[in-house]
Scaffold this motif. Structure first.
Motif, PDB file in Angstrom:
ATOM      1  N   LYS A 165       6.507   0.442   7.764  1.00 40.83           N
ATOM      2  CA  LYS A 165       6.117   1.744   7.228  1.00 40.83           C
ATOM      3  C   LYS A 165       7.370   2.582   6.981  1.00 40.83           C
ATOM      4  CE  LYS A 165       3.385   5.870   8.414  1.00 40.83           C
ATOM      5  NZ  LYS A 165       2.466   6.477   9.419  1.00 40.83           N
ATOM      6  N   GLN A 211      -3.617   4.024  13.898  1.00 43.31           N
ATOM      7  CA  GLN A 211      -2.525   3.106  13.567  1.00 43.31           C
ATOM      8  C   GLN A 211      -1.621   2.912  14.782  1.00 43.31           C
ATOM      9  OE1 GLN A 211       0.779   4.468  10.968  1.00 43.31           O
ATOM     10  NE2 GLN A 211       0.129   2.834   9.584  1.00 43.31           N
ATOM     11  N   CYS A 269       0.859  -1.193   0.000  1.00 41.18           N
ATOM     12  CA  CYS A 269       0.000   0.000   0.000  1.00 41.18           C
ATOM     13  C   CYS A 269       0.887   1.232   0.000  1.00 41.18           C
ATOM     14  CB  CYS A 269      -0.915   0.014   1.231  1.00 41.18           C
ATOM     15  SG  CYS A 269      -2.026   1.433   1.343  1.00 41.18           S
ATOM     16  N   SER A 314       0.390   5.293   0.742  1.00 35.05           N
ATOM     17  CA  SER A 314      -0.469   6.395   1.162  1.00 35.05           C
ATOM     18  C   SER A 314       0.166   7.708   0.762  1.00 35.05           C
ATOM     19  CB  SER A 314      -0.680   6.344   2.681  1.00 35.05           C
ATOM     20  OG  SER A 314       0.547   6.562   3.358  1.00 35.05           O
ATOM     21  N   SER A 325      -3.655   7.345   9.952  1.00 38.85           N
ATOM     22  CA  SER A 325      -2.229   7.006   9.978  1.00 38.85           C
ATOM     23  C   SER A 325      -1.317   8.198   9.768  1.00 38.85           C
ATOM     24  CB  SER A 325      -1.925   5.970   8.883  1.00 38.85           C
ATOM     25  OG  SER A 325      -2.167   6.510   7.594  1.00 38.85           O
ATOM     26  N   ASN A 375      -4.633   9.462   2.911  1.00 41.31           N
ATOM     27  CA  ASN A 375      -3.928   9.149   4.151  1.00 41.31           C
ATOM     28  C   ASN A 375      -4.789   8.378   5.137  1.00 41.31           C
ATOM     29  OD1 ASN A 375      -1.384  10.285   3.574  1.00 41.31           O
ATOM     30  ND2 ASN A 375      -2.167  12.342   4.010  1.00 41.31           N
ATOM     31  N   THR A 418      -5.841   2.479   0.353  1.00 43.84           N
ATOM     32  CA  THR A 418      -6.263   3.725   0.994  1.00 43.84           C
ATOM     33  C   THR A 418      -7.740   3.967   0.704  1.00 43.84           C
ATOM     34  OG1 THR A 418      -5.694   5.088  -0.922  1.00 43.84           O
ATOM     35  CG2 THR A 418      -3.960   4.702   0.721  1.00 43.84           C
ATOM     36  N   LEU A 426      -6.144   4.671   5.852  1.00 47.49           N
ATOM     37  CA  LEU A 426      -5.813   3.310   5.437  1.00 47.49           C
ATOM     38  C   LEU A 426      -6.978   2.366   5.681  1.00 47.49           C
ATOM     39  CD1 LEU A 426      -2.189   2.989   6.897  1.00 47.49           C
ATOM     40  CD2 LEU A 426      -2.892   3.802   4.630  1.00 47.49           C
ATOM     41  N   TYR A 472       4.203   1.070   2.483  1.00 49.13           N
ATOM     42  CA  TYR A 472       4.019  -0.031   3.435  1.00 49.13           C
ATOM     43  C   TYR A 472       4.446  -1.343   2.777  1.00 49.13           C
ATOM     44  CZ  TYR A 472       1.330   3.225   6.287  1.00 49.13           C
ATOM     45  OH  TYR A 472       0.945   4.302   7.056  1.00 49.13           O
ATOM     46  N   PRO A 531      -2.049  -2.611   5.885  1.00 46.36           N
ATOM     47  CA  PRO A 531      -3.068  -2.037   4.989  1.00 46.36           C
ATOM     48  C   PRO A 531      -2.968  -2.638   3.589  1.00 46.36           C
ATOM     49  CG  PRO A 531      -1.254  -0.509   5.223  1.00 46.36           C
ATOM     50  CD  PRO A 531      -0.940  -1.666   6.131  1.00 46.36           C
TER      51      PRO A 531
END
Length: 524
Positions: free
Chosen positions: A195, A217, A171, A173, A348, A318, A267, A320, A178, A264
């Motif tokens: 992350k 998160q 993912c 964002s 997050s 932003n 998004t 998730l 991620y 995640p």
């Protein structure tokens, strides 16, 4: 041969007090000790004689008196003596401790009257909902003790202790990439998310002080290190340029890495973009999903507001989405498609978060404009939440258009399901220019709960809205909810999941007073 006449049945008069207990010694003609006679202070009728009257029993055959008589005392009443000789009464059990196996003797203490019976039933229902909600949260998130133990195990760990499961991000964002990584904890192989914040988007200081919440998160660990060579960062964002190593080979620069408990897959922006077809073919299902996602967001914003922190950046890029674990014993067989299943929503991004302090001098125009364009307004969360409703419902409301409005006229939201009118009403209240008429995040959460689980406006079609009516509605719906869980557990339905947990929270906390205010705002 003269024998005493048979003793009549001993009688008790409640008005009499009892003499103090004398020494225990047998009485002639009575096989029981004299101590047993302390429960009877009135002599038998055949022993009552007026002073000077002859007795039918010769003096030498009369049974000797059982010790000297003592005056009656007020401190020794019948009830006190009986209580002293009987076992102590067990304390009244608490409602939250009652179960089906509770002894009948304890239950009898709680049922003195029909009113008491009603209170016991309602109390048991509330306690049962609280226990059920806690168990569902453990299934969705995990035990808090286990999460804290995992945090301790990850202290000081780097890439060497993690196993990269996929080289590409699962993912991306607006502020981070991620990656799915594995970590061995005891005999278990856990899946976590690594992350990697984008340049100038680090929010470690703010995020580490947020506290734990279902919609926030959760950080499990952090370190600074070179990225493994197998990881691929898409595009060429600033600061991601590779630097030469001692061997002349290119390596990734030193980057901060955060280990997160949730992995995640998308998004909210990606979800909205890919759900045009679902919204068109199944508007009721999609808009219910929208209400549930917005509800999770409001719960997270409430948590942040309780810590005097404004999130400030509620852009869909932003927020998730995390796939919830499949409940144990579920009859679904295979997982529901991601477009149809309810995901867990996480806040997050905190690099724009600020402490919420309302300026003393700010006009309505400044409050509304800055709340939409920037993050300096104290009402930024509410205004951006209202704009987010339009974005989720695929109604174009650009920032320029929103700032260009000089009246309360907002874009029309088409009526496609039973949720459309309520969502339109909520967006209008969140985007109101007058702060006094604008609803708060807490009120928005309550409105979404009413949209999802009632009471609907048809409840007031035949009966005027009142507190007794709403109180009765809550009590009946709470009982029906518990019956629904019981029937599903018997195999007639699927195991409870995220939506059921959110519903439990609602009926566990809602009151008739809250419903009266919310329905006034929603159905005005």
């Amino acid at each position: 041969d003269l024998l005493p006449p048979p003793l009549p049945k001993k009688q008790l008069q409640r008005a009499e007090s009892l003499p103090e207990q004398g020494p225990s010694q047998p009485c002639q003609g009575d096989p029981t000790p004299c101590a047993s006679s302390i429960l009877y202070s009135i002599p038998p009728p055949h022993q009552r004689h007026e002073e000077g009257a002859p007795s039918s029993i010769p003096p030498r055959h009369r049974p000797p008196p059982c010790g000297p008589k003592k005056p009656l005392t007020k401190s020794q009443s019948l009830g006190e003596v009986v209580a002293r000789s009987s076992p102590q009464r067990a304390p009244t059990p608490k409602l939250e401790e009652l179960t089906f196996r509770t002894a009948d003797g304890e239950l009898g203490q709680l049922l003195p009257s029909p009113a008491g019976l009603c209170g016991v039933v309602l109390g048991c229902q509330a306690a049962s909902l609280a226990r059920l909600s806690a168990r569902l949260q453990e299934q969705l998130v995990g035990l808090e003790e286990q999460l804290q133990l995992l945090q301790a195990q990850l202290v000081g760990k780097r890439w060497g202790a993690l196993k990269v499961l996929e080289p590409e991000p699962c993912c991306e964002s607006g502020d981070a990439w991620y990656f799915r990584v594995g970590f061995t904890s005891g005999q278990s192989q856990l899946e976590l998310a690594a992350k990697v914040p984008k340049p100038c988007c680090s929010s470690l200081g703010v995020q580490s002080s947020m506290g734990t919440h279902f919609s926030i998160q959760r950080l499990m660990g952090r370190f600074t290190d070179h990225l493994p060579r197998e990881l691929l960062l898409p595009g060429k964002p600033g600061g991601q340029s590779q630097s030469p190593s001692r061997e002349g080979q290119a390596t990734h620069p030193m980057l901060q890495v955060l280990i997160c408990a949730e992995v995640p897959y998308q998004t909210l922006a990606g979800f909205v973009k890919g759900s045009h077809g679902l919204h068109r073919t199944s508007p009721g299902h999609y808009e219910r999903l929208a209400c549930l996602l917005l509800l999770q967001l409001c719960l997270g914003l409430e948590h942040l507001r309780g810590q005097h922190v404004g999130q400030g950046d509620l852009s869909p890029e932003n927020l998730l989405l995390v796939q919830c674990p499949c409940p144990p014993g579920s009859q679904q067989g295979k997982k529901e498609p991601l477009g149809l299943a309810l995901p867990r929503l996480l806040i997050s991004s905190f690099f724009k978060a600020k402490e919420k302090r309302r300026p003393f001098s700010m006009s309505q125009e400044q409050d509304w404009t800055e709340g939409l364009a920037a993050n300096t307004s104290p009402a930024a969360d509410e205004l951006k939440l209202g704009r987010l409703i339009y974005q989720i419902l695929h109604v174009d409301i650009s920032l320029e258009d929103a700032l260009g409005f000089r009246s309360n006229r907002l874009p029309e939201i088409p009526s496609l399901s039973i949720y459309s009118a309520g969502l339109k009403r909520l967006a209008t209240l969140l985007l109101h220019r007058d702060p006094a008429k604008r609803v708060s995040t807490e009120q928005a959460r309550s409105i979404l709960q009413v949209l999802l689980w009632g009471p609907r406006q048809e409840l007031f079609a035949r009966s005027e809205k009142s507190l007794p009516l709403l109180r009765g509605w809550v009590e009946v719906k709470r009982a029906l909810l518990l019956l629904s869980f019981a029937e599903n557990s018997a195999g007639t339905g699927g195991s409870p999941g995220l939506e059921e947990w959110l519903c439990c929270q609602y009926f566990q906390e809602v009151t008739e007073h809250t419903l009266y205010q919310v329905t006034q705002a929603l159905y005005a």
